[in-house]
Design a protein around this motif. Structure first.
Motif, PDB file in Angstrom:
ATOM      1  N   HIS A 236     -17.765   9.440  14.486  1.00  0.00           N
ATOM      2  CA  HIS A 236     -16.812   8.352  14.275  1.00  0.00           C
ATOM      3  C   HIS A 236     -17.121   7.126  15.127  1.00  0.00           C
ATOM      4  CE1 HIS A 236     -14.631  11.566  12.227  1.00  0.00           C
ATOM      5  NE2 HIS A 236     -13.921  10.622  11.646  1.00  0.00           N
ATOM      6  N   SER A 237     -17.709   7.307  16.292  1.00  0.00           N
ATOM      7  CA  SER A 237     -18.146   6.163  17.083  1.00  0.00           C
ATOM      8  C   SER A 237     -19.287   5.444  16.370  1.00  0.00           C
ATOM      9  CB  SER A 237     -18.599   6.607  18.478  1.00  0.00           C
ATOM     10  OG  SER A 237     -19.118   5.530  19.217  1.00  0.00           O
ATOM     11  N   ASP A 238     -20.216   6.215  15.823  1.00  0.00           N
ATOM     12  CA  ASP A 238     -21.283   5.612  15.023  1.00  0.00           C
ATOM     13  C   ASP A 238     -20.686   4.831  13.857  1.00  0.00           C
ATOM     14  OD1 ASP A 238     -22.918   7.038  16.716  1.00  0.00           O
ATOM     15  OD2 ASP A 238     -23.941   8.160  15.151  1.00  0.00           O
ATOM     16  N   LEU A 239     -19.743   5.445  13.168  1.00  0.00           N
ATOM     17  CA  LEU A 239     -19.118   4.814  12.000  1.00  0.00           C
ATOM     18  C   LEU A 239     -18.465   3.486  12.384  1.00  0.00           C
ATOM     19  CD1 LEU A 239     -18.120   4.924   9.051  1.00  0.00           C
ATOM     20  CD2 LEU A 239     -16.177   6.287   9.860  1.00  0.00           C
ATOM     21  N   ARG A 240     -17.764   3.482  13.504  1.00  0.00           N
ATOM     22  CA  ARG A 240     -17.079   2.261  13.965  1.00  0.00           C
ATOM     23  C   ARG A 240     -18.065   1.126  14.202  1.00  0.00           C
ATOM     24  NH1 ARG A 240     -16.814   0.630  19.003  1.00  0.00           N
ATOM     25  NH2 ARG A 240     -17.366   2.671  19.848  1.00  0.00           N
ATOM     26  N   GLN A 241     -19.267   1.447  14.635  1.00  0.00           N
ATOM     27  CA  GLN A 241     -20.266   0.420  14.916  1.00  0.00           C
ATOM     28  C   GLN A 241     -21.101   0.048  13.692  1.00  0.00           C
ATOM     29  OE1 GLN A 241     -22.256   1.200  18.979  1.00  0.00           O
ATOM     30  NE2 GLN A 241     -21.270   3.150  18.510  1.00  0.00           N
ATOM     31  N   ILE A 242     -21.310   1.003  12.795  1.00  0.00           N
ATOM     32  CA  ILE A 242     -22.186   0.784  11.638  1.00  0.00           C
ATOM     33  C   ILE A 242     -21.511  -0.052  10.563  1.00  0.00           C
ATOM     34  CG2 ILE A 242     -23.372   1.926   9.724  1.00  0.00           C
ATOM     35  CD1 ILE A 242     -23.755   4.347  11.619  1.00  0.00           C
ATOM     36  N   ALA A 243     -20.286   0.313  10.193  1.00  0.00           N
ATOM     37  CA  ALA A 243     -19.631  -0.284   9.027  1.00  0.00           C
ATOM     38  C   ALA A 243     -19.529  -1.812   9.108  1.00  0.00           C
ATOM     39  CB  ALA A 243     -18.256   0.350   8.822  1.00  0.00           C
ATOM     40  N   PRO A 244     -19.116  -2.407  10.241  1.00  0.00           N
ATOM     41  CA  PRO A 244     -19.021  -3.869  10.277  1.00  0.00           C
ATOM     42  C   PRO A 244     -20.361  -4.571  10.061  1.00  0.00           C
ATOM     43  CG  PRO A 244     -17.804  -2.895  12.095  1.00  0.00           C
ATOM     44  CD  PRO A 244     -18.609  -1.804  11.497  1.00  0.00           C
ATOM     45  N   VAL A 245     -21.444  -3.986  10.571  1.00  0.00           N
ATOM     46  CA  VAL A 245     -22.756  -4.600  10.402  1.00  0.00           C
ATOM     47  C   VAL A 245     -23.160  -4.594   8.925  1.00  0.00           C
ATOM     48  CG1 VAL A 245     -25.213  -4.418  10.962  1.00  0.00           C
ATOM     49  CG2 VAL A 245     -23.486  -3.993  12.731  1.00  0.00           C
ATOM     50  N   THR A 540     -15.093  30.512   8.671  1.00  0.00           N
ATOM     51  CA  THR A 540     -16.123  29.601   8.187  1.00  0.00           C
ATOM     52  C   THR A 540     -16.006  28.279   8.944  1.00  0.00           C
ATOM     53  OG1 THR A 540     -16.177  30.566   5.974  1.00  0.00           O
ATOM     54  CG2 THR A 540     -16.993  28.309   6.193  1.00  0.00           C
ATOM     55  N   ILE A 541     -17.123  27.812   9.465  1.00  0.00           N
ATOM     56  CA  ILE A 541     -17.163  26.509  10.134  1.00  0.00           C
ATOM     57  C   ILE A 541     -17.719  25.497   9.139  1.00  0.00           C
ATOM     58  CG2 ILE A 541     -18.049  25.174  12.064  1.00  0.00           C
ATOM     59  CD1 ILE A 541     -16.127  27.402  12.881  1.00  0.00           C
ATOM     60  N   HIS A 542     -16.873  24.557   8.737  1.00  0.00           N
ATOM     61  CA  HIS A 542     -17.262  23.534   7.776  1.00  0.00           C
ATOM     62  C   HIS A 542     -18.237  22.549   8.433  1.00  0.00           C
ATOM     63  CE1 HIS A 542     -16.827  20.081   5.064  1.00  0.00           C
ATOM     64  NE2 HIS A 542     -16.229  20.874   4.194  1.00  0.00           N
ATOM     65  N   PRO A 543     -19.220  22.028   7.712  1.00  0.00           N
ATOM     66  CA  PRO A 543     -20.111  21.021   8.306  1.00  0.00           C
ATOM     67  C   PRO A 543     -19.324  19.836   8.865  1.00  0.00           C
ATOM     68  CG  PRO A 543     -20.977  21.731   6.193  1.00  0.00           C
ATOM     69  CD  PRO A 543     -19.612  22.344   6.323  1.00  0.00           C
ATOM     70  N   ALA A 544     -19.766  19.321   9.984  1.00  0.00           N
ATOM     71  CA  ALA A 544     -19.094  18.175  10.613  1.00  0.00           C
ATOM     72  C   ALA A 544     -19.408  16.904   9.836  1.00  0.00           C
ATOM     73  CB  ALA A 544     -19.558  18.026  12.063  1.00  0.00           C
ATOM     74  N   ASP A 545     -18.372  16.131   9.538  1.00  0.00           N
ATOM     75  CA  ASP A 545     -18.549  14.874   8.817  1.00  0.00           C
ATOM     76  C   ASP A 545     -17.361  13.966   9.118  1.00  0.00           C
ATOM     77  OD1 ASP A 545     -16.405  15.771   7.176  1.00  0.00           O
ATOM     78  OD2 ASP A 545     -17.782  16.671   5.747  1.00  0.00           O
ATOM     79  N   THR A 546     -17.356  12.786   8.494  1.00  0.00           N
ATOM     80  CA  THR A 546     -16.273  11.827   8.727  1.00  0.00           C
ATOM     81  C   THR A 546     -15.172  11.952   7.687  1.00  0.00           C
ATOM     82  OG1 THR A 546     -17.613  10.156   7.561  1.00  0.00           O
ATOM     83  CG2 THR A 546     -17.675  10.158   9.982  1.00  0.00           C
ATOM     84  N   GLN A 547     -15.165  13.047   6.943  1.00  0.00           N
ATOM     85  CA  GLN A 547     -14.067  13.298   6.010  1.00  0.00           C
ATOM     86  C   GLN A 547     -12.882  13.949   6.711  1.00  0.00           C
ATOM     87  OE1 GLN A 547     -14.623  11.885   2.923  1.00  0.00           O
ATOM     88  NE2 GLN A 547     -16.440  11.297   4.109  1.00  0.00           N
ATOM     89  N   VAL A 548     -13.036  14.216   7.991  1.00  0.00           N
ATOM     90  CA  VAL A 548     -11.951  14.708   8.837  1.00  0.00           C
ATOM     91  C   VAL A 548     -11.846  13.740  10.013  1.00  0.00           C
ATOM     92  CG1 VAL A 548     -13.429  16.203  10.243  1.00  0.00           C
ATOM     93  CG2 VAL A 548     -11.015  16.815   9.930  1.00  0.00           C
TER      94      VAL A 548
END
Length: 794
Positions: A236-245, A540-548
């Protein structure tokens, strides 16, 4: 999505419900990693993907006069060449705390290896060759490489315009952040001291040296968005920096964690994420970027090198009177996590000792050296190296045993720290020292055999440099304190989604978080927590993603505490929902449904007296319980920028080491024979993983003690050793026996009483090794790493 292979899969781990917290359950990803079947981010593949490559600056500080991309664009197989002028929005910078890092260099470059241009081509070699055809004209500028060149009158500014919120309290624009801590009266206390010792210490630049290079795959979406599969520490930190660019809303930048081959702080900052997305959106094709090892040394931040000036005083009976120190951290060209590292270095600079009078200052510089940021230990490592050397100096001057001197001054629960914060959980510093000292010592001269010397066990090893001549043994001790979790008022929380349902005739729990599994074992612990709280075998451990929702960073020893706390909290609420279902379905069948304390154990609903009321399969049949909740630890607050006062940290962890070394004093070669550790972990949720984390952290501390350092040429600010040929890390032949004594004193404020453990052993292992070498040689040795010339005077 079609066309993408070897993306992360769900990890399902069975077992019994007694394989919950406190059990040494095996990792669900362990076998795959050992056998080579685990999919790392560098294994990602798409059937029609392009390859991205980054062109980097060959100088450390220069004006960019011109960039000519025409030859690169003309090369067959090249789909795109991007520079700063091709960026799609007005947002062209990013950063963890201060947005000062350009996506691609503009106007000037500030460090050796800074990204200047990007290429996408149909083959990685084509992309590399095309990048080599980009013509850049530089006009070199004066360098800023240390405090003197950074702060002298008329010094060149690394960043010409500072408009961030940190700039108001720093005395010079080339200082990123400054944190003083003042308590009591250090000057008056110094006059009362019977002995005073001082020293200047130099800590080298260390690399995280993770084995999996920076890599990822960006796939353009039909909706104009992009899917990014990447190895990172904080989605989510990556997402916060990537999306505006990119000029996209965050919901159109979908991120999924790919297999991470180590991190240690080096993946907190962005590397290739924005670059891959830019190329994918420009070409309309999937783009994969994989750094080679040379690029990796330039693609991530490093541990801050530091200079530290310390003064301690003590009474003749050994009680510390005061401490003064000044810590200068070189943050390199961009801020990264430097402000937080300064906060840690200053607030933990006293160490795990009671000192009522302190005068502390810590700063981080902007320079034209490589950017530095997060690495395991995060500011506390450098401070521990210095204050532990000081403890040995004081003990020697007072004629006291170094362990007993430390125990005499050790903090404990209830101690008031120099920041004014009270330590409100166990702080067994004296006990850890007692335990590590009590461990049996390895036998002396164990290299001697009936046939003669076994050179493999001697300094120099198989190089056959000695058969025992000039070899002396030394023993040294050290102890350290490390904070756990994010500090200084940061909203440190995590999110967990848990679903309970019947699958294949069995009750199954699915745990979904955005936690980055970087090798710390969170996927194992989350399953253990779910088994404990929900009474199921299959998790079951769901893959980590930004959908959560965000899980925060896998750093600061926080994931088991914070995301583990989130999983526990959500499981507790799911359990209550399951019991509500049971009451509705079966509540009329037995009065205990309404009157007894109910638990989920062994796939059944049971009373606290052990009576079985129903099978979970029957309770859940045809229904599912699905919740997503956030969880936070206790709040912290920023340190006052004048006095350093404030409740800045939520928890502390402690580790002590004893190092046993053998030194060939003639050749200056060192062999570490043993690095014993005693550490309080609060509660060992998985004892096997706990010991592994302690041994791993200890080994990284060993590395910086005797071999690891990124060498930056002071005249050019260029990195001289960006490879594993020249940047040395401990191998199995360098790693000693690491016996571990685990103490479990619960922190009542933490889930299950646990204490973050991953960083503390990296602190005290380094000064323990240095103390042992000093003990063997009688030399002062105030710099890391110790090299042969430091021991022989050549």
């Amino acid at each position: 999505m079609s066309g993408v292979t070897r993306t992360p899969a769900h990890l399902t781990q069975g077992g019994t419900t007694d394989a919950g917290i406190g059990a040494s359950t095996l990792r669900p990803d362990g076998t795959l990693k050992v056998t080579g079947e685990f999919a790392y981010s560098s294994d990602l593949w798409h059937e029609d993907m392009l390859w991205g490559f980054t062109l980097r600056s060959t100088v450390a500080h220069a004006e960019i006069v011109s960039i000519d991309t025409s030859e690169a664009l003309a090369q067959s197989g090249v789909y795109a060449v991007l520079t700063y002028d091709d960026l799609p929005t007005d947002v062209k910078h990013y950063g963890l705390e201060i947005q000062d890092t350009p996506v691609l260099a503009h106007g000037k470059v500030r460090h050796h290896g800074e990204p200047v241009a990007l290429v996408a081509a149909d083959h990685p070699e084509t992309a590399r060759r095309a990048a080599a055809r980009i013509r850049i004209e530089y006009r070199e500028l004066p360098l800023v490489t240390d405090e003197e060149s950074a702060t002298r009158e008329g010094a060149p500014l690394v960043h010409e315009h500072r408009d961030d919120h940190h700039a108001g309290h720093v005395p010079h624009p080339n200082i990123v952040h400054r944190q003083p801590i003042v308590r009591g009266d250090a000057e008056a206390a110094a006059r009362r001291a019977d002995v005073i010792v001082s020293g200047e210490y130099v800590f080298g630049m260390q690399d995280q040296a993770f084995l999996g290079p920076e890599s990822g795959l960006a796939v353009p979406g039909e909706d104009g968005g992009v899917d990014l599969y990447v190895a990172t520490q904080w989605l989510h930190s990556d997402l916060r920096q990537i999306a505006p660019v990119l000029g996209l809303p965050e919901d159109k930048v979908r991120m999924t964690l790919s297999g991470v081959g180590g991190a240690f702080g080096g993946r907190e900052d962005l590397s290739m994420q924005i670059h891959a997305c830019l190329l994918a959106l420009r070409t309309g094709k999937p783009v994969k970027i994989v750094y080679n090892r040379f690029e990796s040394f330039f693609g991530h931040v490093h541990r801050h090198p530091a200079k530290l000036w310390y003064e301690h005083g003590a009474t003749k009976d050994g009680k510390l009177t005061h401490m003064k120190c000044r810590i200068v951290l070189d943050g390199g060209a961009y801020a990264s996590a430097s402000p937080a590292v300064v906060g840690n270095a200053s607030s933990l600079s006293v160490g795990p000792y009671v000192v009522e009078n302190v005068d502390i200052e810590a700063i981080a510089l902007y320079s034209n050296n490589p950017p530095c940021g997060a690495m395991r230990g995060f500011g506390a490592v450098q401070a521990c190296f210095a204050y532990e050397a000081q403890m040995d100096k004081l003990a020697k001057k007072l004629g006291m045993d170094p362990v007993e001197f430390r125990q005499l001054n050790a903090m404990e629960q209830g101690t008031l720290l120099p920041t004014g914060q009270v330590v409100d959980s166990p702080a067994p510093v004296a006990e850890l020292l007692r335990r590590v000292k009590a461990m049996p010592l390895p036998p002396e001269n164990q290299w001697e055999t009936t046939e003669g010397a076994d050179v493999r066990a001697l300094p120099g090893g198989l190089s056959n440099t000695t058969h025992g001549e000039d070899v002396v043994r030394g023993i040294g001790y050290a102890v350290g304190i490390k904070n756990v979790g994010f500090s200084e008022g940061f909203d440190d929380y995590s999110t967990a989604r848990v679903r309970m349902e019947v699958v294949g005739g069995l009750p199954v729990a699915t745990v979904h978080t955005a936690m980055a599994e970087v090798g710390q074992g969170g996927v194992t612990v989350h399953a253990q927590i779910a088994r404990t709280e929900l009474g199921v075998e299959q998790v079951t451990i769901h893959p980590a993603d930004t959908q959560v929702g965000s899980a925060g960073s896998t750093s600061a020893s926080r994931q088991t505490y914070v995301t583990g706390g989130a999983v526990k909290n959500t499981c507790e609420h799911v359990r209550e929902k399951v019991l509500e279902l049971g009451r509705r379905k079966f509540g009329t069948h037995h009065p205990a449904w309404a009157t007894a304390e109910l638990l989920l154990e062994g796939g059944k609903v049971v009373t606290d007296g052990g009576e079985v009321l129903a099978d979970l399969v029957d309770v859940l049949e045809g229904e599912a319980v699905d919740l997503e909740l956030e969880w936070r630890h206790r709040p912290t607050e920023p340190f006052d920028l004048r006095t350093g006062q404030g409740n800045g940290h939520v928890q502390y962890s402690f580790a002590a080491h004893r190092a046993v070394v053998e030194v060939d004093t003639g050749l200056g070669l060192v062999k570490v024979i043993e690095l014993a550790c005693a550490q309080d972990v609060g509660k060992a949720l998985n004892p096997l993983s706990v010991v592994g984390q302690i041994q791993g952290g200890t080994t990284q501390g060993l590395g910086v003690a005797v071999m690891e350092e990124i060498i930056v040429d002071p005249k050019t600010a260029k990195v001289r050793n960006p490879s594993f040929t020249d940047y040395l890390i401990p191998t199995i032949l360098d790693t000693p026996t690491i016996p571990v004594d685990v103490l479990e004193l619960a922190d009542e404020h933490a889930p299950y009483g646990l204490r973050g453990i991953g960083e503390a052993p990296t602190l005290s292992s380094t000064p323990a090794v240095l103390a042992a070498i000093r003990n063997a040689t009688g030399l002062e040795l105030n710099k890391t790493p110790v090299r042969p010339e430091h021991l022989t005077g050549t």
